[in-house]
Design a protein around this motif. Structure first.
Motif, PDB file in Angstrom:
ATOM      1  N   GLY A 251       0.784  -1.220   0.000  1.00  0.00           N
ATOM      2  CA  GLY A 251       0.000   0.000   0.000  1.00  0.00           C
ATOM      3  C   GLY A 251       0.818   1.273   0.000  1.00  0.00           C
ATOM      4  O   GLY A 251       0.277   2.363  -0.158  1.00  0.00           O
ATOM      5  N   HIS A 252       2.129   1.182   0.174  1.00  0.00           N
ATOM      6  CA  HIS A 252       2.978   2.382   0.150  1.00  0.00           C
ATOM      7  C   HIS A 252       3.085   2.862  -1.296  1.00  0.00           C
ATOM      8  O   HIS A 252       3.327   2.067  -2.195  1.00  0.00           O
ATOM      9  CB  HIS A 252       4.370   2.070   0.710  1.00  0.00           C
ATOM     10  CG  HIS A 252       5.178   3.290   0.990  1.00  0.00           C
ATOM     11  ND1 HIS A 252       5.815   3.985  -0.016  1.00  0.00           N
ATOM     12  CD2 HIS A 252       5.432   3.948   2.145  1.00  0.00           C
ATOM     13  CE1 HIS A 252       6.444   5.015   0.513  1.00  0.00           C
ATOM     14  NE2 HIS A 252       6.230   5.018   1.824  1.00  0.00           N
ATOM     15  N   PRO A 253       2.881   4.154  -1.531  1.00  0.00           N
ATOM     16  CA  PRO A 253       2.889   4.641  -2.916  1.00  0.00           C
ATOM     17  C   PRO A 253       4.227   4.477  -3.635  1.00  0.00           C
ATOM     18  O   PRO A 253       4.262   4.442  -4.858  1.00  0.00           O
ATOM     19  CB  PRO A 253       2.530   6.132  -2.775  1.00  0.00           C
ATOM     20  CG  PRO A 253       2.802   6.483  -1.358  1.00  0.00           C
ATOM     21  CD  PRO A 253       2.642   5.218  -0.564  1.00  0.00           C
ATOM     22  N   ASP A 254       5.311   4.356  -2.901  1.00  0.00           N
ATOM     23  CA  ASP A 254       6.628   4.226  -3.526  1.00  0.00           C
ATOM     24  C   ASP A 254       7.125   2.784  -3.590  1.00  0.00           C
ATOM     25  O   ASP A 254       8.273   2.547  -3.967  1.00  0.00           O
ATOM     26  CB  ASP A 254       7.656   5.064  -2.758  1.00  0.00           C
ATOM     27  CG  ASP A 254       7.392   6.547  -2.870  1.00  0.00           C
ATOM     28  OD1 ASP A 254       6.820   6.963  -3.896  1.00  0.00           O
ATOM     29  OD2 ASP A 254       7.741   7.286  -1.942  1.00  0.00           O
ATOM     30  N   GLN A 255       6.281   1.818  -3.247  1.00  0.00           N
ATOM     31  CA  GLN A 255       6.715   0.417  -3.286  1.00  0.00           C
ATOM     32  C   GLN A 255       7.079   0.048  -4.724  1.00  0.00           C
ATOM     33  O   GLN A 255       6.295   0.263  -5.646  1.00  0.00           O
ATOM     34  CB  GLN A 255       5.615  -0.523  -2.802  1.00  0.00           C
ATOM     35  CG  GLN A 255       6.020  -1.977  -2.907  1.00  0.00           C
ATOM     36  CD  GLN A 255       4.884  -2.937  -2.569  1.00  0.00           C
ATOM     37  OE1 GLN A 255       3.771  -2.518  -2.287  1.00  0.00           O
ATOM     38  NE2 GLN A 255       5.170  -4.206  -2.619  1.00  0.00           N
ATOM     39  N   PRO A 256       8.284  -0.503  -4.927  1.00  0.00           N
ATOM     40  CA  PRO A 256       8.650  -0.926  -6.286  1.00  0.00           C
ATOM     41  C   PRO A 256       7.678  -1.994  -6.788  1.00  0.00           C
ATOM     42  O   PRO A 256       7.314  -2.910  -6.042  1.00  0.00           O
ATOM     43  CB  PRO A 256      10.054  -1.511  -6.121  1.00  0.00           C
ATOM     44  CG  PRO A 256      10.553  -0.996  -4.814  1.00  0.00           C
ATOM     45  CD  PRO A 256       9.353  -0.750  -3.963  1.00  0.00           C
ATOM     46  N   GLU A 257       7.277  -1.880  -8.045  1.00  0.00           N
ATOM     47  CA  GLU A 257       6.313  -2.817  -8.638  1.00  0.00           C
ATOM     48  C   GLU A 257       6.827  -4.252  -8.582  1.00  0.00           C
ATOM     49  O   GLU A 257       6.100  -5.177  -8.285  1.00  0.00           O
ATOM     50  CB  GLU A 257       6.036  -2.377 -10.088  1.00  0.00           C
ATOM     51  CG  GLU A 257       5.211  -3.342 -10.905  1.00  0.00           C
ATOM     52  CD  GLU A 257       6.066  -4.316 -11.686  1.00  0.00           C
ATOM     53  OE1 GLU A 257       5.666  -5.480 -11.778  1.00  0.00           O
ATOM     54  OE2 GLU A 257       7.127  -3.924 -12.169  1.00  0.00           O
ATOM     55  N   TRP A 258       8.116  -4.442  -8.804  1.00  0.00           N
ATOM     56  CA  TRP A 258       8.690  -5.777  -8.874  1.00  0.00           C
ATOM     57  C   TRP A 258       8.785  -6.444  -7.506  1.00  0.00           C
ATOM     58  O   TRP A 258       8.902  -7.660  -7.413  1.00  0.00           O
ATOM     59  CB  TRP A 258      10.074  -5.742  -9.530  1.00  0.00           C
ATOM     60  CG  TRP A 258      11.037  -4.782  -8.902  1.00  0.00           C
ATOM     61  CD1 TRP A 258      11.240  -3.487  -9.258  1.00  0.00           C
ATOM     62  CD2 TRP A 258      11.913  -5.034  -7.794  1.00  0.00           C
ATOM     63  NE1 TRP A 258      12.190  -2.910  -8.454  1.00  0.00           N
ATOM     64  CE2 TRP A 258      12.625  -3.825  -7.544  1.00  0.00           C
ATOM     65  CE3 TRP A 258      12.171  -6.140  -6.989  1.00  0.00           C
ATOM     66  CZ2 TRP A 258      13.575  -3.712  -6.541  1.00  0.00           C
ATOM     67  CZ3 TRP A 258      13.122  -6.019  -5.986  1.00  0.00           C
ATOM     68  CH2 TRP A 258      13.806  -4.826  -5.770  1.00  0.00           C
ATOM     69  N   LEU A 259       8.704  -5.668  -6.434  1.00  0.00           N
ATOM     70  CA  LEU A 259       8.891  -6.227  -5.098  1.00  0.00           C
ATOM     71  C   LEU A 259       7.744  -7.141  -4.686  1.00  0.00           C
ATOM     72  O   LEU A 259       7.940  -8.071  -3.904  1.00  0.00           O
ATOM     73  CB  LEU A 259       9.055  -5.094  -4.073  1.00  0.00           C
ATOM     74  CG  LEU A 259       9.514  -5.493  -2.678  1.00  0.00           C
ATOM     75  CD1 LEU A 259      10.846  -6.232  -2.744  1.00  0.00           C
ATOM     76  CD2 LEU A 259       9.636  -4.275  -1.794  1.00  0.00           C
ATOM     77  N   SER A 260       6.562  -6.925  -5.254  1.00  0.00           N
ATOM     78  CA  SER A 260       5.401  -7.731  -4.854  1.00  0.00           C
ATOM     79  C   SER A 260       5.526  -9.188  -5.285  1.00  0.00           C
ATOM     80  O   SER A 260       4.874 -10.057  -4.718  1.00  0.00           O
ATOM     81  CB  SER A 260       4.118  -7.128  -5.423  1.00  0.00           C
ATOM     82  OG  SER A 260       4.155  -7.144  -6.835  1.00  0.00           O
ATOM     83  N   HIS A 261       6.346  -9.475  -6.272  1.00  0.00           N
ATOM     84  CA  HIS A 261       6.497 -10.860  -6.732  1.00  0.00           C
ATOM     85  C   HIS A 261       7.961 -11.298  -6.751  1.00  0.00           C
ATOM     86  O   HIS A 261       8.346 -12.126  -7.554  1.00  0.00           O
ATOM     87  CB  HIS A 261       5.848 -11.041  -8.110  1.00  0.00           C
ATOM     88  CG  HIS A 261       6.360 -10.088  -9.150  1.00  0.00           C
ATOM     89  ND1 HIS A 261       5.842  -8.832  -9.313  1.00  0.00           N
ATOM     90  CD2 HIS A 261       7.340 -10.198 -10.064  1.00  0.00           C
ATOM     91  CE1 HIS A 261       6.479  -8.214 -10.283  1.00  0.00           C
ATOM     92  NE2 HIS A 261       7.397  -9.025 -10.748  1.00  0.00           N
ATOM     93  N   VAL A 262       8.745 -10.747  -5.844  1.00  0.00           N
ATOM     94  CA  VAL A 262      10.164 -11.098  -5.815  1.00  0.00           C
ATOM     95  C   VAL A 262      10.373 -12.396  -5.032  1.00  0.00           C
ATOM     96  O   VAL A 262       9.719 -12.654  -4.030  1.00  0.00           O
ATOM     97  CB  VAL A 262      11.020  -9.950  -5.222  1.00  0.00           C
ATOM     98  CG1 VAL A 262      10.831  -9.822  -3.739  1.00  0.00           C
ATOM     99  CG2 VAL A 262      12.492 -10.147  -5.538  1.00  0.00           C
ATOM    100  N   ASN A 263      11.232 -13.224  -5.570  1.00  0.00           N
ATOM    101  CA  ASN A 263      11.734 -14.402  -4.865  1.00  0.00           C
ATOM    102  C   ASN A 263      13.167 -14.596  -5.338  1.00  0.00           C
ATOM    103  O   ASN A 263      13.661 -13.820  -6.155  1.00  0.00           O
ATOM    104  CB  ASN A 263      10.847 -15.637  -5.121  1.00  0.00           C
ATOM    105  CG  ASN A 263      10.770 -16.012  -6.587  1.00  0.00           C
ATOM    106  OD1 ASN A 263      11.750 -15.943  -7.311  1.00  0.00           O
ATOM    107  ND2 ASN A 263       9.585 -16.403  -7.034  1.00  0.00           N
ATOM    108  N   ALA A 264      13.824 -15.608  -4.834  1.00  0.00           N
ATOM    109  CA  ALA A 264      15.242 -15.786  -5.155  1.00  0.00           C
ATOM    110  C   ALA A 264      15.466 -15.952  -6.657  1.00  0.00           C
ATOM    111  O   ALA A 264      16.407 -15.385  -7.217  1.00  0.00           O
ATOM    112  CB  ALA A 264      15.802 -16.986  -4.396  1.00  0.00           C
ATOM    113  N   THR A 265      14.597 -16.676  -7.341  1.00  0.00           N
ATOM    114  CA  THR A 265      14.760 -16.901  -8.772  1.00  0.00           C
ATOM    115  C   THR A 265      14.541 -15.616  -9.556  1.00  0.00           C
ATOM    116  O   THR A 265      15.331 -15.272 -10.439  1.00  0.00           O
ATOM    117  CB  THR A 265      13.777 -17.990  -9.252  1.00  0.00           C
ATOM    118  OG1 THR A 265      13.986 -19.165  -8.465  1.00  0.00           O
ATOM    119  CG2 THR A 265      13.985 -18.321 -10.700  1.00  0.00           C
TER     120      THR A 265
END
Length: 187
Positions: free
Chosen positions: A106-120
């Protein structure tokens, strides 16, 4: 201790808690990023000072045209930005993946890619960033090709192609693993 901590036996709790040993590493990368900011400002100031205040870049001193010198300096600035982006991916993505959640939902500056980041995903993104950085270096090498020996150019091309092949291999392995995961879920 919270209920979660009570459920873990001492050894699993110790092993799980050891992830916090990575915190100083991520803090060190933040310091490295600050150093890159200083380097960027120094290079930018040098470009501004030389171009605008000192009557332009002296092509005779640089042994190349003023345009080439400016282009190489700008490529250096882009390189610093790309390395800084790589650092952000490693710091934010690595911390989120391996240490603790950042709780940025919900933070307006959250990187888009961070929501689906995993090690791969992080590995593939890092490989792509390294290819971008290598491309900048290779472009700078081609611009300075007259002043470099053929062997240096060849090794830089081979290194770049190695990065590309590695990224393709990572993406291919990731695709295979996703396919196997879907097949296992279907059974």
């Amino acid at each position: 201790m919270t209920t979660e901590h009570r459920r873990l036996a001492l050894m699993p709790y110790l092993i799980f808690s050891s992830r916090w040993l990575q915190l100083p590493l991520y803090l060190g990368l933040i310091v490295a990023q600050a150093i890159y900011v200083v380097q960027f400002v120094r290079e930018l100031w040098h470009l501004i000072e030389t171009s605008l205040f000192n009557g332009g870049i002296d092509a005779k001193v640089a042994d190349q045209s003023a345009e080439t010198t400016i282009m190489l300096t700008v490529l250096g600035l882009i390189d610093v930005v790309m390395i800084s982006n790589l650092l952000v991916m490693v710091i934010v993505g690595g911390y989120e993946t391996f240490v603790s959640r950042l709780r940025l939902e919900g933070h307006p500056d959250q990187p888009e890619w961070l929501s689906h980041v995993n090690a791969t995903v992080l590995k593939v993104k890092l490989a792509m960033a390294i290819i971008g950085i290598s491309s900048i270096h290779l472009l700078a090498t081609f611009i300075k090709a007259k002043s470099l020996d053929g062997e240096t150019i060849m090794w830089q091309i081979l290194l770049h192609l190695t990065f590309v092949a590695s990224a393709l291999a990572l993406a291919f392995i990731d695709r295979i693993m996703i396919g196997q995961g879907k097949a296992a879920t279907a059974h």
